[in-house]
Write a protein that holds these residues in place. Sequence first.
Motif, PDB file in Angstrom:
ATOM      1  N   ALA A  80       0.837  -1.209   0.000  1.00  0.00           N
ATOM      2  CA  ALA A  80       0.000   0.000   0.000  1.00  0.00           C
ATOM      3  C   ALA A  80       0.866   1.250   0.000  1.00  0.00           C
ATOM      4  CB  ALA A  80      -0.929  -0.005   1.217  1.00  0.00           C
ATOM      5  N   THR A  81       1.955   1.237   0.787  1.00  0.00           N
ATOM      6  CA  THR A  81       2.834   2.402   0.846  1.00  0.00           C
ATOM      7  C   THR A  81       3.517   2.637  -0.493  1.00  0.00           C
ATOM      8  OG1 THR A  81       3.242   1.809   3.137  1.00  0.00           O
ATOM      9  CG2 THR A  81       4.678   3.470   2.184  1.00  0.00           C
ATOM     10  N   LEU A  82       3.981   1.539  -1.121  1.00  0.00           N
ATOM     11  CA  LEU A  82       4.651   1.660  -2.412  1.00  0.00           C
ATOM     12  C   LEU A  82       3.736   2.291  -3.461  1.00  0.00           C
ATOM     13  CD1 LEU A  82       6.711  -1.644  -2.759  1.00  0.00           C
ATOM     14  CD2 LEU A  82       7.546   0.695  -2.425  1.00  0.00           C
ATOM     15  N   ILE A  83       2.439   2.055  -3.329  1.00  0.00           N
ATOM     16  CA  ILE A  83       1.499   2.666  -4.278  1.00  0.00           C
ATOM     17  C   ILE A  83       1.125   4.074  -3.845  1.00  0.00           C
ATOM     18  CG2 ILE A  83      -0.766   2.472  -5.377  1.00  0.00           C
ATOM     19  CD1 ILE A  83      -0.571  -0.589  -4.657  1.00  0.00           C
ATOM     20  N   ALA A  84       0.775   4.225  -2.557  1.00  0.00           N
ATOM     21  CA  ALA A  84       0.173   5.481  -2.105  1.00  0.00           C
ATOM     22  C   ALA A  84       1.164   6.637  -2.058  1.00  0.00           C
ATOM     23  CB  ALA A  84      -0.468   5.290  -0.727  1.00  0.00           C
ATOM     24  N   VAL A  85       2.427   6.370  -1.673  1.00  0.00           N
ATOM     25  CA  VAL A  85       3.365   7.481  -1.521  1.00  0.00           C
ATOM     26  C   VAL A  85       3.676   8.163  -2.862  1.00  0.00           C
ATOM     27  CG1 VAL A  85       5.725   8.091  -0.859  1.00  0.00           C
ATOM     28  CG2 VAL A  85       4.317   6.720   0.665  1.00  0.00           C
ATOM     29  N   PRO A  86       4.106   7.413  -3.913  1.00  0.00           N
ATOM     30  CA  PRO A  86       4.360   8.104  -5.189  1.00  0.00           C
ATOM     31  C   PRO A  86       3.120   8.814  -5.729  1.00  0.00           C
ATOM     32  CG  PRO A  86       5.113   5.815  -5.287  1.00  0.00           C
ATOM     33  CD  PRO A  86       4.386   5.964  -4.002  1.00  0.00           C
ATOM     34  N   VAL A  87       1.981   8.120  -5.698  1.00  0.00           N
ATOM     35  CA  VAL A  87       0.759   8.728  -6.233  1.00  0.00           C
ATOM     36  C   VAL A  87       0.380   9.969  -5.416  1.00  0.00           C
ATOM     37  CG1 VAL A  87      -1.715   8.379  -6.590  1.00  0.00           C
ATOM     38  CG2 VAL A  87      -0.111   6.567  -7.187  1.00  0.00           C
ATOM     39  N   GLY A  88       0.444   9.827  -4.092  1.00  0.00           N
ATOM     40  CA  GLY A  88       0.052  10.930  -3.217  1.00  0.00           C
ATOM     41  C   GLY A  88       0.957  12.136  -3.373  1.00  0.00           C
ATOM     42  N   VAL A  89       2.261  11.890  -3.412  1.00  0.00           N
ATOM     43  CA  VAL A  89       3.207  13.004  -3.540  1.00  0.00           C
ATOM     44  C   VAL A  89       3.054  13.672  -4.902  1.00  0.00           C
ATOM     45  CG1 VAL A  89       5.651  13.608  -3.630  1.00  0.00           C
ATOM     46  CG2 VAL A  89       4.835  12.010  -1.904  1.00  0.00           C
ATOM     47  N   CYS A  90       2.886  12.860  -5.927  1.00  0.00           N
ATOM     48  CA  CYS A  90       2.662  13.391  -7.267  1.00  0.00           C
ATOM     49  C   CYS A  90       1.426  14.303  -7.278  1.00  0.00           C
ATOM     50  CB  CYS A  90       2.481  12.215  -8.221  1.00  0.00           C
ATOM     51  SG  CYS A  90       2.303  12.683  -9.922  1.00  0.00           S
ATOM     52  N   GLY A  91       0.351  13.832  -6.673  1.00  0.00           N
ATOM     53  CA  GLY A  91      -0.867  14.633  -6.584  1.00  0.00           C
ATOM     54  C   GLY A  91      -0.632  15.922  -5.818  1.00  0.00           C
ATOM     55  N   ALA A  92       0.108  15.820  -4.710  1.00  0.00           N
ATOM     56  CA  ALA A  92       0.361  16.999  -3.879  1.00  0.00           C
ATOM     57  C   ALA A  92       1.156  18.042  -4.641  1.00  0.00           C
ATOM     58  CB  ALA A  92       1.111  16.586  -2.612  1.00  0.00           C
ATOM     59  N   LEU A 152      -6.882  -1.095  -1.696  1.00  0.00           N
ATOM     60  CA  LEU A 152      -7.880  -0.332  -0.935  1.00  0.00           C
ATOM     61  C   LEU A 152      -7.201   0.556   0.104  1.00  0.00           C
ATOM     62  CD1 LEU A 152     -10.925  -2.579  -0.055  1.00  0.00           C
ATOM     63  CD2 LEU A 152     -10.678  -0.901  -1.854  1.00  0.00           C
ATOM     64  N   LEU A 153      -6.194  -0.015   0.781  1.00  0.00           N
ATOM     65  CA  LEU A 153      -5.511   0.751   1.819  1.00  0.00           C
ATOM     66  C   LEU A 153      -4.765   1.932   1.217  1.00  0.00           C
ATOM     67  CD1 LEU A 153      -4.210  -2.036   4.172  1.00  0.00           C
ATOM     68  CD2 LEU A 153      -5.970  -0.351   4.610  1.00  0.00           C
ATOM     69  N   ALA A 154      -4.163   1.719   0.041  1.00  0.00           N
ATOM     70  CA  ALA A 154      -3.486   2.816  -0.632  1.00  0.00           C
ATOM     71  C   ALA A 154      -4.475   3.954  -0.874  1.00  0.00           C
ATOM     72  CB  ALA A 154      -2.892   2.336  -1.958  1.00  0.00           C
ATOM     73  N   LEU A 155      -5.663   3.569  -1.321  1.00  0.00           N
ATOM     74  CA  LEU A 155      -6.710   4.551  -1.585  1.00  0.00           C
ATOM     75  C   LEU A 155      -7.054   5.330  -0.308  1.00  0.00           C
ATOM     76  CD1 LEU A 155      -8.319   5.177  -4.104  1.00  0.00           C
ATOM     77  CD2 LEU A 155     -10.102   3.655  -3.293  1.00  0.00           C
ATOM     78  N   MET A 156      -7.065   4.623   0.822  1.00  0.00           N
ATOM     79  CA  MET A 156      -7.428   5.276   2.072  1.00  0.00           C
ATOM     80  C   MET A 156      -6.298   6.136   2.624  1.00  0.00           C
ATOM     81  SD  MET A 156      -9.481   2.164   3.790  1.00  0.00           S
ATOM     82  CE  MET A 156     -10.332   3.156   4.982  1.00  0.00           C
ATOM     83  N   ALA A 157      -5.048   5.805   2.262  1.00  0.00           N
ATOM     84  CA  ALA A 157      -3.919   6.595   2.771  1.00  0.00           C
ATOM     85  C   ALA A 157      -3.675   7.836   1.917  1.00  0.00           C
ATOM     86  CB  ALA A 157      -2.658   5.733   2.797  1.00  0.00           C
ATOM     87  N   SER A 207       3.984  10.630   4.730  1.00  0.00           N
ATOM     88  CA  SER A 207       3.993   9.207   4.385  1.00  0.00           C
ATOM     89  C   SER A 207       3.927   8.341   5.635  1.00  0.00           C
ATOM     90  CB  SER A 207       5.259   8.871   3.595  1.00  0.00           C
ATOM     91  OG  SER A 207       5.407   9.757   2.521  1.00  0.00           O
ATOM     92  N   MET A 208       4.649   8.743   6.681  1.00  0.00           N
ATOM     93  CA  MET A 208       4.623   7.980   7.928  1.00  0.00           C
ATOM     94  C   MET A 208       3.209   7.967   8.521  1.00  0.00           C
ATOM     95  SD  MET A 208       7.696   6.874   8.537  1.00  0.00           S
ATOM     96  CE  MET A 208       7.668   6.437  10.248  1.00  0.00           C
ATOM     97  N   LEU A 209       2.559   9.146   8.507  1.00  0.00           N
ATOM     98  CA  LEU A 209       1.196   9.223   9.051  1.00  0.00           C
ATOM     99  C   LEU A 209       0.247   8.355   8.227  1.00  0.00           C
ATOM    100  CD1 LEU A 209       0.939  13.012   9.962  1.00  0.00           C
ATOM    101  CD2 LEU A 209       1.073  11.089  11.536  1.00  0.00           C
ATOM    102  N   GLY A 210       0.443   8.391   6.899  1.00  0.00           N
ATOM    103  CA  GLY A 210      -0.365   7.546   6.025  1.00  0.00           C
ATOM    104  C   GLY A 210      -0.167   6.075   6.341  1.00  0.00           C
ATOM    105  N   MET A 211       1.100   5.676   6.570  1.00  0.00           N
ATOM    106  CA  MET A 211       1.396   4.288   6.909  1.00  0.00           C
ATOM    107  C   MET A 211       0.777   3.905   8.244  1.00  0.00           C
ATOM    108  SD  MET A 211       5.341   3.767   5.764  1.00  0.00           S
ATOM    109  CE  MET A 211       5.615   2.106   6.350  1.00  0.00           C
TER     110      MET A 211
END
Lengths: 291, 283
Positions: A80-92, A152-157, A207-211
């Motif tokens: 989930a972290t491997l997916i959510a961090v790049p996508v999230g940072v890119c979005g940010a 799903l977890l990536a989506l939630m993070a 990212s830590m908070l998301g994890m």
Amino acid sequence: MKIIVTKEKAIKLIMLIAASTSVFIVLLIFLFLGKEAAPFIIKPGLSELLGARWVPVSFQKESFGILPLLTGSLLVTAIATLIAVPVGVCGAVYISEVAGSGERNFLKPFIELLAGIPSVVIGFFGLTVLAPVVKAVFGLQTGLNALTGALLLALMAIPTIVSISEDAVRSVPKSYKEASLALGASRLETILRVTTPAALPGVLAASMLGMGRVIGETMAVMMVTGNAAQITASPLDSVRTMTATIAAEMGEVAFRSDHYRALFSVGIVLLLLTFTFNIIAQKVLKKHNGA
Amino acid sequence: MKKKSYEKIVYAAMRFTTYLIILIIAYIIIEIVWNGAAALSVEFLTDSPKQSGAAGGIFPAIIGTLYLVTGTICIALPLGMASALYLSEYAAVGRLTNTIRLAIITLAGVPSIVFGLFGLGLFVIFLNFGTSILAGSLTLACLILPTIIVSSEEALRTVPQSLREGSLALGATKWQTIYKNVLPYSVPGMITGSILGVGRAAGETAPILLTAAAFFLPKLPNSIFDPVMALPYHLYVLATQHPDAAKVRPMQYGTALVLLLMVLGINLVAILIRRHFRKRYRW
């Protein structure tokens, strides 16, 4: 005069007591989890918890090794972290540096809306929509596995990561960007080499908070990971996380049995893990904001 | 020239990623609304479940969630607001304040299922409340307390310092200053933030699983010591525990929609209140 002074003091005291409840709740959480879990150390013993098999109900011999649960949680969290961090940072970065102001005012609240959707609804969506897709794409018997849970977890993070990273990227001093542009760097070079690196501690904390959120999430993972307690590194295997184990088994367990105490022990491990994640994130954020 | 097109590609990729998130969110909402709307009917909203949830409605679950939310507000709101007032208006820099802040941060990161275990150990067993509205509300209150404190503090911070100084200079006491010059301007903001926390409480499943919820009850609860049905728990059981899960799909979508509407509705109210008061006060 004296009455007023007393009243003022009384009010201050009431506020202080209210503010202290948070401290008491934290202490009580540790106390009551510890109290229900502690007898496990004497009988069957702490070493039992470190085993590799979680078989809480058995005619021969129960075993309460939390390793499969721990690895299950870690596998799902890692993907989930491997997916959510790049996508999230890119979005940010996009929202903060590329998007126009009208676009930004629409994008950020919309992504934060995702954080408001209850996890059981996200889990339900995973069960009815995502799991069949995963099943079809990988040609599996069932779509209930670690990968579906991780998606799903990536989506939630993502809302947490986008929201906090965006704040960090935006708080980079304008002078940094101006200096970079004045030296002849393009807008993209400035974003990639100056702004984002400068915001890195904030992004890291996000990212830590998301994890932390991911590893503590219960309902969505319980509904889609298949819940087989096994040690595996394959995302396409079914796994059972710590959170799901507690939620699924606590309802049927005999009061103060070994199994009951083992579940509270799992709770303590979970609490300590998230506690560590959060403290590190806060340290990083504080250092970043202080500098 | 080449550099320029490279930039364009990178921007396009970033835009694509961001809108992909938006698209997925929209898809989830549309999926639930579209399929859920088909299941909605007067009977569904006002009747009890029949045939273990395969027919009938979800009325007791709606009422149960409302009870839990009300209980949670009654406990968490005063406590959270008072905590924020202390931290913002009274607290001196020091060890005590740092400890309180650390506790709030810690509390914000505790997983919801751990709150469930805690509620089970303390409220259900030790204080002997049993599986009940009271135990569930207390557990949920602990869960949303940090959200309420943090957003209330933020609201208090927006009140200009000069308002406090003016009042104190005229001889008002600290409490008179807070009561007459700080609270009137910050209460709307405090309530907004708190409502957002309450929205979260309404959708939580894991804590009430262990402290308050029952899948089926023949009648509505009579007192705060009775267990309740709740929307999120109802959806979870229908979707995963029901022997004929595929056949009760419409019921599941309907429950999901009502829950989603409730939570998003609560959030919408918060946003509207905030907008209303933003227009009124400009410093």
